[in-house]
Write a protein that holds these residues in place. Structure first.
Motif, mmCIF file in Angstrom:
data_model
loop_
_atom_site.group_PDB
_atom_site.id
_atom_site.type_symbol
_atom_site.label_atom_id
_atom_site.label_comp_id
_atom_site.label_asym_id
_atom_site.label_seq_id
_atom_site.Cartn_x
_atom_site.Cartn_y
_atom_site.Cartn_z
ATOM 1 N N ILE A 78 0.882 -1.173 0.000
ATOM 2 C CA ILE A 78 0.000 0.000 0.000
ATOM 3 C C ILE A 78 0.918 1.220 0.000
ATOM 4 N N ARG A 79 0.890 1.978 -1.107
ATOM 5 C CA ARG A 79 1.784 3.131 -1.239
ATOM 6 C C ARG A 79 1.046 4.427 -0.913
ATOM 7 N N ASN A 80 1.802 5.415 -0.468
ATOM 8 C CA ASN A 80 1.302 6.766 -0.249
ATOM 9 C C ASN A 80 0.078 6.772 0.674
ATOM 10 N N ILE A 81 0.268 6.274 1.891
ATOM 11 C CA ILE A 81 -0.845 6.190 2.841
ATOM 12 C C ILE A 81 -1.224 7.582 3.349
ATOM 13 N N ARG A 82 -2.444 7.685 3.838
ATOM 14 C CA ARG A 82 -2.921 8.893 4.505
ATOM 15 C C ARG A 82 -3.365 8.501 5.908
ATOM 16 N N LEU A 83 -3.063 9.350 6.888
ATOM 17 C CA LEU A 83 -3.463 9.083 8.261
ATOM 18 C C LEU A 83 -4.897 9.550 8.456
ATOM 19 N N VAL A 84 -5.672 8.786 9.199
ATOM 20 C CA VAL A 84 -7.044 9.148 9.510
ATOM 21 C C VAL A 84 -6.998 10.132 10.678
ATOM 22 N N GLU A 85 -7.658 11.267 10.508
ATOM 23 C CA GLU A 85 -7.628 12.315 11.517
ATOM 24 C C GLU A 85 -8.226 11.829 12.834
ATOM 25 N N ASP A 86 -7.530 12.050 13.922
ATOM 26 C CA ASP A 86 -7.960 11.687 15.281
ATOM 27 C C ASP A 86 -8.157 10.191 15.479
ATOM 28 N N ASP A 87 -7.497 9.359 14.692
ATOM 29 C CA ASP A 87 -7.611 7.913 14.858
ATOM 30 C C ASP A 87 -6.263 7.261 14.579
ATOM 31 N N PRO A 88 -5.467 6.978 15.601
ATOM 32 C CA PRO A 88 -4.139 6.402 15.382
ATOM 33 C C PRO A 88 -4.153 4.915 15.044
ATOM 34 N N LEU A 89 -5.319 4.285 15.010
ATOM 35 C CA LEU A 89 -5.398 2.854 14.732
ATOM 36 C C LEU A 89 -5.749 2.531 13.285
ATOM 37 N N HIS A 90 -6.045 3.530 12.440
ATOM 38 C CA HIS A 90 -6.439 3.302 11.056
ATOM 39 C C HIS A 90 -5.660 4.208 10.105
ATOM 40 N N ILE A 91 -5.447 3.718 8.876
ATOM 41 C CA ILE A 91 -4.863 4.518 7.796
ATOM 42 C C ILE A 91 -5.729 4.329 6.559
ATOM 43 N N GLU A 92 -5.584 5.240 5.605
ATOM 44 C CA GLU A 92 -6.280 5.135 4.328
ATOM 45 C C GLU A 92 -5.241 4.922 3.244
ATOM 46 N N GLY A 93 -5.612 4.197 2.187
ATOM 47 C CA GLY A 93 -4.695 3.962 1.091
ATOM 48 C C GLY A 93 -5.351 3.203 -0.041
ATOM 49 N N HIS A 94 -4.561 2.917 -1.073
ATOM 50 C CA HIS A 94 -5.026 2.192 -2.253
ATOM 51 C C HIS A 94 -4.059 1.057 -2.555
ATOM 52 N N SER A 95 -4.605 -0.082 -2.956
ATOM 53 C CA SER A 95 -3.771 -1.145 -3.509
ATOM 54 C C SER A 95 -3.916 -1.072 -5.018
ATOM 55 N N GLU A 96 -3.224 -1.942 -5.741
ATOM 56 C CA GLU A 96 -3.322 -1.922 -7.200
ATOM 57 C C GLU A 96 -4.724 -2.281 -7.682
ATOM 58 N N LYS A 97 -5.411 -3.178 -6.961
ATOM 59 C CA LYS A 97 -6.717 -3.650 -7.402
ATOM 60 C C LYS A 97 -7.890 -3.008 -6.664
ATOM 61 N N ILE A 98 -7.684 -2.578 -5.439
ATOM 62 C CA ILE A 98 -8.778 -2.051 -4.619
ATOM 63 C C ILE A 98 -8.442 -0.621 -4.202
ATOM 64 N N LYS A 99 -9.355 0.296 -4.480
ATOM 65 C CA LYS A 99 -9.165 1.709 -4.137
ATOM 66 C C LYS A 99 -9.994 2.042 -2.898
ATOM 67 N N GLY A 100 -9.565 3.042 -2.159
ATOM 68 C CA GLY A 100 -10.331 3.536 -1.020
ATOM 69 C C GLY A 100 -10.342 2.623 0.178
ATOM 70 N N LEU A 101 -9.214 2.044 0.522
ATOM 71 C CA LEU A 101 -9.129 1.146 1.673
ATOM 72 C C LEU A 101 -8.930 1.924 2.970
ATOM 73 N N VAL A 102 -9.532 1.455 4.030
ATOM 74 C CA VAL A 102 -9.246 1.913 5.385
ATOM 75 C C VAL A 102 -8.780 0.676 6.133
#
Length: 111
Positions: A78-102
């Motif tokens: 999972i490249r170029n992750i984004r941190l979820v605001e006010d939630d240190p247990l989750h990140i957002e990102g995309h894989s090659e096949k699936i977009k919009g993952l948390v």
């Protein structure tokens, strides 16, 4: 209404302001308002490494993805992750096949 910071010593949210200090009535800890501002959200992977926005992570076990028939396999990058605001247990990102993952950080390691 502004949210009150949790106590840095015991972690409870039952705090109040007394002039320039924050006070926790549960454990009696007192700290300055500048110390409350310095508390930044720390996001760590399964191995305890710090994660930041833009990092690359690897999935450490096969995961079922809700809303998709394609599972996320172990070793998926999972490249170029984004941190979820006010939630240190989750990140957002995309894989090659699936977009919009948390994803939970407990199933990831920093690449």
């Amino acid at each position: 209404m502004p949210t009150l910071p949790s106590c840095p010593q015991c972690g409870l949210e039952n705090t109040y302001a007394d002039g320039a200090l924050w006070i926790c009535p549960d454990c009696g800890h007192e700290w300055g308002a500048d110390a409350a501002a310095e508390q930044a959200m720390v996001v760590r992977d399964s191995n305890g490494n710090l994660l930041a926005a833009g990092d690359t992570v690897v999935v450490i076990k096969d995961l079922k993805v809700k809303g998709s028939s394609i599972p996320l396999k172990q070793g998926t990058v999972i490249r170029n992750i984004r941190l979820v605001e006010d939630d240190p247990l989750h990140i957002e990102g995309h894989s090659e096949k699936i977009k919009g993952l948390v994803l939970k950080t407990e199933f990831l390691r920093k690449a």
